[in-house]
Design a protein around this motif. Structure first.
Motif, PDB file in Angstrom:
ATOM      1  N   ALA A 272       0.833  -1.202   0.000  1.00  0.00           N
ATOM      2  CA  ALA A 272       0.000   0.000   0.000  1.00  0.00           C
ATOM      3  C   ALA A 272       0.870   1.255   0.000  1.00  0.00           C
ATOM      4  CB  ALA A 272      -0.925   0.000   1.217  1.00  0.00           C
ATOM      5  N   TYR A 273       1.952   1.206   0.755  1.00  0.00           N
ATOM      6  CA  TYR A 273       2.867   2.364   0.812  1.00  0.00           C
ATOM      7  C   TYR A 273       3.530   2.587  -0.548  1.00  0.00           C
ATOM      8  CZ  TYR A 273       7.284   4.787   1.718  1.00  0.00           C
ATOM      9  OH  TYR A 273       8.353   5.630   1.648  1.00  0.00           O
ATOM     10  N   SER A 274       4.082   1.525  -1.119  1.00  0.00           N
ATOM     11  CA  SER A 274       4.822   1.677  -2.375  1.00  0.00           C
ATOM     12  C   SER A 274       3.903   2.052  -3.535  1.00  0.00           C
ATOM     13  CB  SER A 274       5.578   0.391  -2.699  1.00  0.00           C
ATOM     14  OG  SER A 274       4.679  -0.696  -2.889  1.00  0.00           O
ATOM     15  N   GLN A 275       2.733   1.418  -3.606  1.00  0.00           N
ATOM     16  CA  GLN A 275       1.810   1.704  -4.696  1.00  0.00           C
ATOM     17  C   GLN A 275       1.122   3.052  -4.506  1.00  0.00           C
ATOM     18  OE1 GLN A 275       1.469  -0.188  -7.509  1.00  0.00           O
ATOM     19  NE2 GLN A 275       3.148  -1.361  -6.635  1.00  0.00           N
ATOM     20  N   LYS A 278       3.109   5.992  -5.577  1.00  0.00           N
ATOM     21  CA  LYS A 278       3.304   6.139  -7.013  1.00  0.00           C
ATOM     22  C   LYS A 278       2.244   7.051  -7.636  1.00  0.00           C
ATOM     23  CE  LYS A 278       5.512   1.669  -7.911  1.00  0.00           C
ATOM     24  NZ  LYS A 278       5.375   0.355  -8.613  1.00  0.00           N
ATOM     25  N   LEU A 279       1.150   7.258  -6.921  1.00  0.00           N
ATOM     26  CA  LEU A 279       0.031   8.022  -7.461  1.00  0.00           C
ATOM     27  C   LEU A 279       0.447   9.443  -7.833  1.00  0.00           C
ATOM     28  CD1 LEU A 279      -3.051   8.097  -8.050  1.00  0.00           C
ATOM     29  CD2 LEU A 279      -3.325   8.982  -5.726  1.00  0.00           C
ATOM     30  N   VAL A 394      -6.839   5.046  -4.085  1.00  0.00           N
ATOM     31  CA  VAL A 394      -6.930   5.863  -5.301  1.00  0.00           C
ATOM     32  C   VAL A 394      -6.077   5.240  -6.406  1.00  0.00           C
ATOM     33  CG1 VAL A 394      -6.545   8.122  -6.329  1.00  0.00           C
ATOM     34  CG2 VAL A 394      -7.378   7.964  -3.990  1.00  0.00           C
ATOM     35  N   HIS A 395      -4.902   4.771  -6.041  1.00  0.00           N
ATOM     36  CA  HIS A 395      -4.035   4.135  -7.038  1.00  0.00           C
ATOM     37  C   HIS A 395      -4.686   2.870  -7.597  1.00  0.00           C
ATOM     38  CE1 HIS A 395      -0.618   1.774  -8.642  1.00  0.00           C
ATOM     39  NE2 HIS A 395      -0.133   2.954  -8.951  1.00  0.00           N
ATOM     40  N   ASP A 396      -5.400   2.124  -6.762  1.00  0.00           N
ATOM     41  CA  ASP A 396      -6.126   0.948  -7.242  1.00  0.00           C
ATOM     42  C   ASP A 396      -7.164   1.343  -8.286  1.00  0.00           C
ATOM     43  OD1 ASP A 396      -4.762  -0.949  -5.804  1.00  0.00           O
ATOM     44  OD2 ASP A 396      -6.153  -0.951  -4.116  1.00  0.00           O
ATOM     45  N   SER A 397      -7.890   2.424  -8.028  1.00  0.00           N
ATOM     46  CA  SER A 397      -8.878   2.897  -8.992  1.00  0.00           C
ATOM     47  C   SER A 397      -8.209   3.282 -10.302  1.00  0.00           C
ATOM     48  CB  SER A 397      -9.641   4.110  -8.427  1.00  0.00           C
ATOM     49  OG  SER A 397     -10.484   3.728  -7.362  1.00  0.00           O
ATOM     50  N   LYS A 398      -7.076   3.965 -10.192  1.00  0.00           N
ATOM     51  CA  LYS A 398      -6.352   4.373 -11.389  1.00  0.00           C
ATOM     52  C   LYS A 398      -5.875   3.148 -12.165  1.00  0.00           C
ATOM     53  CE  LYS A 398      -2.140   6.799 -12.859  1.00  0.00           C
ATOM     54  NZ  LYS A 398      -0.922   7.511 -12.392  1.00  0.00           N
ATOM     55  N   ASP A 514       3.077   7.043 -15.842  1.00  0.00           N
ATOM     56  CA  ASP A 514       3.325   8.235 -16.654  1.00  0.00           C
ATOM     57  C   ASP A 514       2.037   8.936 -17.065  1.00  0.00           C
ATOM     58  OD1 ASP A 514       5.971   7.656 -16.451  1.00  0.00           O
ATOM     59  OD2 ASP A 514       6.199   6.861 -18.481  1.00  0.00           O
ATOM     60  N   MET A 515       0.894   8.362 -16.707  1.00  0.00           N
ATOM     61  CA  MET A 515      -0.400   8.970 -17.038  1.00  0.00           C
ATOM     62  C   MET A 515      -1.096   9.403 -15.759  1.00  0.00           C
ATOM     63  SD  MET A 515      -1.887   6.396 -20.010  1.00  0.00           S
ATOM     64  CE  MET A 515      -3.221   7.531 -20.494  1.00  0.00           C
ATOM     65  N   SER A 516      -1.765  10.532 -15.812  1.00  0.00           N
ATOM     66  CA  SER A 516      -2.517  10.986 -14.647  1.00  0.00           C
ATOM     67  C   SER A 516      -3.857  10.260 -14.579  1.00  0.00           C
ATOM     68  CB  SER A 516      -2.767  12.494 -14.721  1.00  0.00           C
ATOM     69  OG  SER A 516      -3.696  12.790 -15.756  1.00  0.00           O
ATOM     70  N   LEU A 517      -4.468  10.262 -13.412  1.00  0.00           N
ATOM     71  CA  LEU A 517      -5.764   9.630 -13.220  1.00  0.00           C
ATOM     72  C   LEU A 517      -6.810  10.241 -14.145  1.00  0.00           C
ATOM     73  CD1 LEU A 517      -7.809   7.835 -11.694  1.00  0.00           C
ATOM     74  CD2 LEU A 517      -7.956   9.636  -9.953  1.00  0.00           C
TER      75      LEU A 517
END
Length: 585
Positions: A272-275, A278-279, A394-398, A514-517
């Motif tokens: 969870a911390y590493s991912q 990355k957001l 949020v990163h999971d959603s992305k 490299d892409m935003s949400l």
């Protein structure tokens, strides 16, 4: 006399409602409100992902080809008969936008479960001390990471499980009697039995004998016994699933699976911390986390106040009980899977197997954080964990959106290439960066690659089959033995012709980080400009050299079941089907 009895009853109800109202106004409840808002905000983008996760493709395919009866039969054979109810409802509600209804229902159930969990933990003076933090951690938990797929049915059954607690406290006798039946239905996800130690803690009262407490629990234990008997008899795995996930007598395998399952939780925190970081990138995410911690510390004596668990003999006793309760739930949730040599893991779709035991881990986390004596440090720890959990969600959603964007592009091009050459074939598809594209590094198996192709195919031509190179279908699966499948439930002779294709998303579709949400979301919400082209590169490999593939378009009858849904998932431009052609039933 009846007048006074009625007045006393009214006064008790009024007092109960007032206590509940005060409960939702106490300082620690700010954790719940904040987590609820973050969970909704973080999950909303993923509601619109054009992505189907693993076995969900099989659910849609069976519903499209065999209807609700076929889906019920499938889930009965899979020993998950109760799953047919939420899955059928979600597919039937929005058949042209599959998964959206399931995700809406799953998110709704998840939020309601947060409310119910808070109410349930308020029932005991032991769990009441950690109810705010446990509820907040549950709402943002990264351990069960695929709630926004059809697997959101886990939250659906948890709702009925938590209702079995609330109904047992009802003042209406008829509702109290429904509590064991609510539990029985909830145990369609039978591993929720791991949460039962919590029922003992909540039911126990120092003013009554143990025999009285146990007597009140008998109806629930009967419900559990009934489900175990059903699971071992008429609800056991059958048909295609007969013998699947059977007991393994190898102690070494069981021990390894159990250890791996439990170690998934500290690994999950690191994941969870590493991912999550990355957001926004590590520098920005670090600054945001410290800013959030500062805000939490600022309100540590007010809205975000939590109690210290070691301040008295009573609270220390509660702490020891909570640590024992959390450990018991975590282990009990892992044992059924370990006995079959299975385990949950954050880095793959099997994060769903962590669902039951995560409750024990969340109780342990909350109890340990509330062992910190200094209020500011205690609140800072909670703020840091909540921020990391929220960023991870949020990163999971992305990532879910990105998965749908790339796999839709890939499948759209694969379909066009298959339509251009009518000769049946087996395609081995090589996917560049196969770890970084699929959500949670999942495997793109036969159902992922072939359900949409089968639904949208030209039925005047022979069947072709596509398998990725990293799922084992062509090395150890049925396809390696000449039996090709669409959804692992029906098999056809594999065509003799075999080809190797390669798909590369980059550089036309940049890597996930490299892409935003918002950029990914914008791309996902739009249909593709062409039914035959794409942003990524699909080539055939001949003697290792890339060769362009011809493309063709075919519009199947709109009335054919599943056509509109599959076309939406592949982002095919309108019109994706032929309104004039008769449907094939």
């Amino acid at each position: 006399m009846s007048v006074f009895a009625g007045f006393d009853d009214f006064r008790m109800k009024t007092a109960s409602k007032a206590a509940a109202h005060r409960s939702w106004r106490r300082p620690g409840i700010a954790y719940v409100y904040l987590a609820m808002a973050l969970a909704i905000a973080a999950s909303v983008p993923a509601l619109f992902a054009r992505q189907v996760f693993g076995d969900d493709w099989t659910v849609y395919y069976i519903y499209w080809t065999q209807g609700a009866v076929g889906l019920a039969r499938l889930l009965w054979e899979a020993a998950h008969a109760g799953f047919a109810i939420p899955m059928t409802v979600s597919v039937a509600l929005l058949p042209d936008m599959p998964d959206l209804a399931a995700r809406l229902a799953g998110l709704g159930c998840h939020i309601v479960n947060g409310i119910l969990l808070y109410a349930v933990l308020s029932r005991s003076p032991h769990t009441r001390r950690i109810r705010d933090l446990v509820t907040a951690l549950f709402l943002l938990s990264p351990f069960y990471a695929i709630r926004l797929t059809q697997n959101a049915v886990y939250d659906f059954f948890l709702l009925f499980y938590l209702l079995s607690y609330e109904l047992s406290y009802s003042k209406v006798r008829a509702l109290r009697w429904t509590a064991p039946f609510s539990l029985l239905f909830a145990l369609s996800l039978e591993t929720l039995i791991a949460l039962e130690p919590l029922r003992i803690v909540l039911a126990r009262s120092p003013t009554e004998r143990w025999t009285q407490t146990l007597a009140r629990l008998v109806p629930f234990w009967l419900a559990i016994a009934v489900m175990i008997v059903l699971r071992l008899t008429i609800l056991g795995k059958s048909g295609h699933y007969a013998g699947q996930y059977g007991f393994t007598p190898d102690i070494a395998v069981i021990s390894q699976a159990l250890a791996t399952h439990l170690l998934a939780f500290p690994r999950g925190l690191a994941y969870a911390y590493s991912q999550g970081f990355k957001l926004l990138g590590r520098p920005v995410s670090t600054m945001l986390t410290f800013a959030a911690i500062a805000v939490f510390v600022l309100f540590s004596s007010g809205a975000l106040r939590t109690s210290w668990m070691l301040k008295s003999r009573a609270s220390t006793g509660s702490l020891l009980l909570l640590l024992l309760l959390g450990a018991a739930m975590a282990v009990l949730g892992a044992i059924p899977y370990a006995l079959a040599g299975l385990y949950g893991d954050m880095g793959r779709g099997e994060s769903r197997l962590l669902f039951p035991s995560q409750f024990g881990m969340l109780i342990l986390m909350a109890a340990i954080m509330q062992m910190i004596p200094t209020p500011r440090l205690r609140t800072a720890a909670a703020g840091g964990v909540i921020t990391i959990f929220a960023l991870s969600l949020v990163h999971d959603s992305k990532w879910l959106l990105y998965d749908g964007l790339v796999t839709g592009d890939m499948q759209r091009q694969v379909r066009a290439a298959l339509l251009a050459d009518p000769e049946p074939k087996v395609v081995k598809l090589l996917i560049s960066d196969s770890y970084g594209i699929p959500f949670r590094a999942r495997c793109l198996a036969a159902n992922d690659m072939n359900v949409a192709q089968a639904t949208l195919r030209d039925e005047g031509r022979g069947r072709s089959f596509v398998y990725t190179d990293f799922c084992g279908d062509l090395t150890s699966g049925a396809a390696s033995r000449g039996r090709c499948s669409i959804s692992y439930l029906e098999f056809f002779p594999c065509p003799q012709r075999q080809e190797t294709w390669r798909y590369r998303a980059a550089p036309a579709i940049p890597p996930l980080n490299d892409m935003s949400l918002f950029e990914i979301l914008r791309e996902v919400l739009e249909d593709a400009p062409s039914a035959t082209g794409g942003r990524g590169e699909l080539m055939q490999l001949k003697d290792g050299e890339p060769t362009p593939l011809a493309r063709a378009e075919y519009r199947p009858p709109c009335q054919r079941p599943g056509v509109r849904g599959a076309a939406w998932l592949l982002a095919l431009p309108s019109p994706a089907c032929d309104e004039a052609s008769p449907g094939v039933q």
